[in-house]
Motif scaffolding. Structure first.
Motif, mmCIF file in Angstrom:
data_model
loop_
_atom_site.group_PDB
_atom_site.id
_atom_site.type_symbol
_atom_site.label_atom_id
_atom_site.label_comp_id
_atom_site.label_asym_id
_atom_site.label_seq_id
_atom_site.Cartn_x
_atom_site.Cartn_y
_atom_site.Cartn_z
ATOM 1 N N LYS A 170 -7.081 -5.471 -1.298
ATOM 2 C CA LYS A 170 -7.613 -4.153 -0.944
ATOM 3 C C LYS A 170 -6.588 -3.385 -0.116
ATOM 4 O O LYS A 170 -5.890 -3.975 0.711
ATOM 5 C CB LYS A 170 -8.928 -4.282 -0.175
ATOM 6 C CG LYS A 170 -10.064 -4.878 -1.001
ATOM 7 C CD LYS A 170 -11.360 -4.880 -0.232
ATOM 8 C CE LYS A 170 -12.492 -5.477 -1.055
ATOM 9 N NZ LYS A 170 -12.798 -4.655 -2.250
ATOM 10 N N SER A 221 -8.272 -1.065 -4.705
ATOM 11 C CA SER A 221 -8.383 -2.519 -4.857
ATOM 12 C C SER A 221 -7.909 -2.961 -6.232
ATOM 13 O O SER A 221 -7.888 -2.180 -7.187
ATOM 14 C CB SER A 221 -9.833 -2.990 -4.636
ATOM 15 O OG SER A 221 -10.659 -2.613 -5.712
ATOM 16 N N ASN A 260 0.878 -1.168 0.000
ATOM 17 C CA ASN A 260 0.000 0.000 0.000
ATOM 18 C C ASN A 260 0.921 1.226 0.000
ATOM 19 O O ASN A 260 1.368 1.679 1.038
ATOM 20 C CB ASN A 260 -0.898 -0.024 1.239
ATOM 21 C CG ASN A 260 -1.939 1.090 1.225
ATOM 22 O OD1 ASN A 260 -1.990 1.907 0.304
ATOM 23 N ND2 ASN A 260 -2.767 1.129 2.256
ATOM 24 N N LYS A 274 -8.860 -2.756 -11.717
ATOM 25 C CA LYS A 274 -8.425 -1.841 -10.660
ATOM 26 C C LYS A 274 -9.560 -0.895 -10.279
ATOM 27 O O LYS A 274 -10.361 -0.494 -11.129
ATOM 28 C CB LYS A 274 -7.240 -1.000 -11.135
ATOM 29 C CG LYS A 274 -6.000 -1.786 -11.509
ATOM 30 C CD LYS A 274 -4.909 -0.840 -12.004
ATOM 31 C CE LYS A 274 -3.677 -1.586 -12.471
ATOM 32 N NZ LYS A 274 -2.643 -0.667 -12.993
ATOM 33 N N GLU A 275 -9.593 -0.541 -9.007
ATOM 34 C CA GLU A 275 -10.525 0.486 -8.537
ATOM 35 C C GLU A 275 -9.753 1.548 -7.762
ATOM 36 O O GLU A 275 -8.907 1.225 -6.927
ATOM 37 C CB GLU A 275 -11.612 -0.098 -7.630
ATOM 38 C CG GLU A 275 -12.571 0.970 -7.101
ATOM 39 C CD GLU A 275 -13.580 0.447 -6.094
ATOM 40 O OE1 GLU A 275 -14.339 1.260 -5.533
ATOM 41 O OE2 GLU A 275 -13.600 -0.785 -5.865
ATOM 42 N N ASN A 307 -7.905 -6.772 -8.750
ATOM 43 C CA ASN A 307 -8.361 -8.140 -8.917
ATOM 44 C C ASN A 307 -7.625 -8.759 -10.104
ATOM 45 O O ASN A 307 -7.628 -8.201 -11.196
ATOM 46 C CB ASN A 307 -9.879 -8.143 -9.150
ATOM 47 C CG ASN A 307 -10.459 -9.544 -9.232
ATOM 48 O OD1 ASN A 307 -10.240 -10.254 -10.200
ATOM 49 N ND2 ASN A 307 -11.209 -9.930 -8.211
ATOM 50 N N ILE A 319 -2.366 0.558 -4.031
ATOM 51 C CA ILE A 319 -1.808 -0.746 -4.389
ATOM 52 C C ILE A 319 -0.718 -0.638 -5.453
ATOM 53 O O ILE A 319 -0.905 -0.023 -6.497
ATOM 54 C CB ILE A 319 -2.921 -1.680 -4.884
ATOM 55 C CG1 ILE A 319 -3.841 -2.032 -3.708
ATOM 56 C CG2 ILE A 319 -2.343 -2.953 -5.493
ATOM 57 C CD1 ILE A 319 -5.089 -2.778 -4.102
ATOM 58 N N ASN A 366 -7.987 -10.866 -4.839
ATOM 59 C CA ASN A 366 -8.625 -9.556 -4.726
ATOM 60 C C ASN A 366 -7.982 -8.847 -3.544
ATOM 61 O O ASN A 366 -8.258 -9.181 -2.389
ATOM 62 C CB ASN A 366 -10.127 -9.703 -4.524
ATOM 63 C CG ASN A 366 -10.843 -8.359 -4.593
ATOM 64 O OD1 ASN A 366 -10.225 -7.347 -4.931
ATOM 65 N ND2 ASN A 366 -12.123 -8.338 -4.273
#
Length: 314
Positions: free
Chosen positions: A299, A284, A105, A173-174, A286, A149, A297
């Protein structure tokens, strides 16, 4: 410009080096050497593999014996950082790790790699504190001012498979962003080509331009405040500064974005937390694990700076 000469060297090719073209391998290993010099030493036979001359497109094989002649590299003046300053923010921010991947992170304000006047970044840090790791490379990049991330590969085979997923748009990706204004409820997609330019102050950025690369970003409103909107962002393509450029293009720049933002709007925000970081976070991701095929996944929680700032909004 100042150059230094590196002595001739012998490199034994292991499994983390294979399947690379020799020209690409040398350009990466000697980053501060002009490409013309790399191709010249290959063309003139000064680079030898297993005592034989090779062409630039030769792909490295395990067990190859690579001889590189003495070579000049450019010495660049860079800002140096104390490695220990990174430990609290990086070693404590590991989200996932196995024999193939290292996922962190990343805090805002730390570059992912050295360059542009910086000597140290995330990748240099982990290579420094993990000297026994034979291979460590960035799978992707995020902006220095963006948090969230970041994935590193610990094996070349893992890197290749992750890059294949990126090319095939299999990695989802979010991001979370706080933007100025009330984001339109019907604006769920921006598809505008982005072109890289260098501005008058030599700052690199991207602009909306028909000659640019296709860029596509999807949006979803999470919460609207009086003068700002918290949105989820799903980039389908991964262009440089894509989210920042697209949100700015529609008149809703991300808060405290010094490159694409609006300084006048930033000044109007009541900032009790003295937050001046870009309010963009990769929350996040995935993807398919490159070794076992499992779906991961991951976060990354928002840092306290963003959380505290959001609590002050009305």
């Amino acid at each position: 410009m100042t150059y230094k000469t590196l002595s001739a060297s012998i490199i034994y090719i292991n499994e983390d080096m294979i399947n690379q073209r020799i020209d690409n391998f040398l350009k990466k290993k000697f980053k501060n050497t002009p490409k013309s010099m790399i191709y010249r030493i290959i063309r003139t036979g000064k680079v030898r593999i297993n005592k034989k001359r090779i062409k630039p497109n030769y792909k490295l094989k395990i067990g190859d014996y690579l001889k590189v002649p003495s070579i000049k590299v450019l010495i660049q003046e860079k800002k140096y950082f104390n490695v220990k300053n990174y430990e609290k923010n990086l070693l404590n921010n590991i989200l996932y790790e196995d024999d193939h991947l290292l996922i962190i992170n990343k805090p805002s304000g730390i570059a992912v790699h050295g360059g542009s006047g910086l000597n140290f970044g995330v990748i240099e840090y982990f290579r420094n504190v993990r000297p026994l790791e034979k291979f460590l490379e960035l799978v992707h990049r995020i902006d220095r001012d963006t948090s969230g991330i970041l994935i590193l590969a610990k094996k070349r085979t893992s890197l290749v498979k992750m890059h294949q997923q990126i090319r095939e748009n299999k990695i989802k990706k979010e991001y979370i962003a706080l933007v100025h204004g009330l984001w339109p409820h019907n604006l769920k997609k921006i598809s505008q080509p982005l072109l890289k330019i260098t501005s008058n102050n030599k700052q690199k950025k991207v602009i909306i331009n028909d000659n640019g690369k296709i860029s596509e970003t999807y949006f979803q409103i999470k919460k609207q405040y009086s003068f700002t909107t918290l949105i989820s962002v799903f980039p389908k393509t991964g262009r440089t500064h894509q989210i920042r450029a697209h949100t700015s293009h529609v008149g809703c720049p991300i808060l405290f974005d010094k490159r694409y933002g609006n300084l006048d709007l930033d000044k109007l925000i009541k900032n009790k937390e003295s937050c001046n970081r870009l309010l963009l976070h990769a929350i996040s991701i995935n993807f398919i694990h490159p070794s076992n095929g499992n779906i991961l996944n991951i976060k990354a929680p928002l840092d306290m700076n963003i959380r505290n700032f959001l609590q002050t909004l009305v």
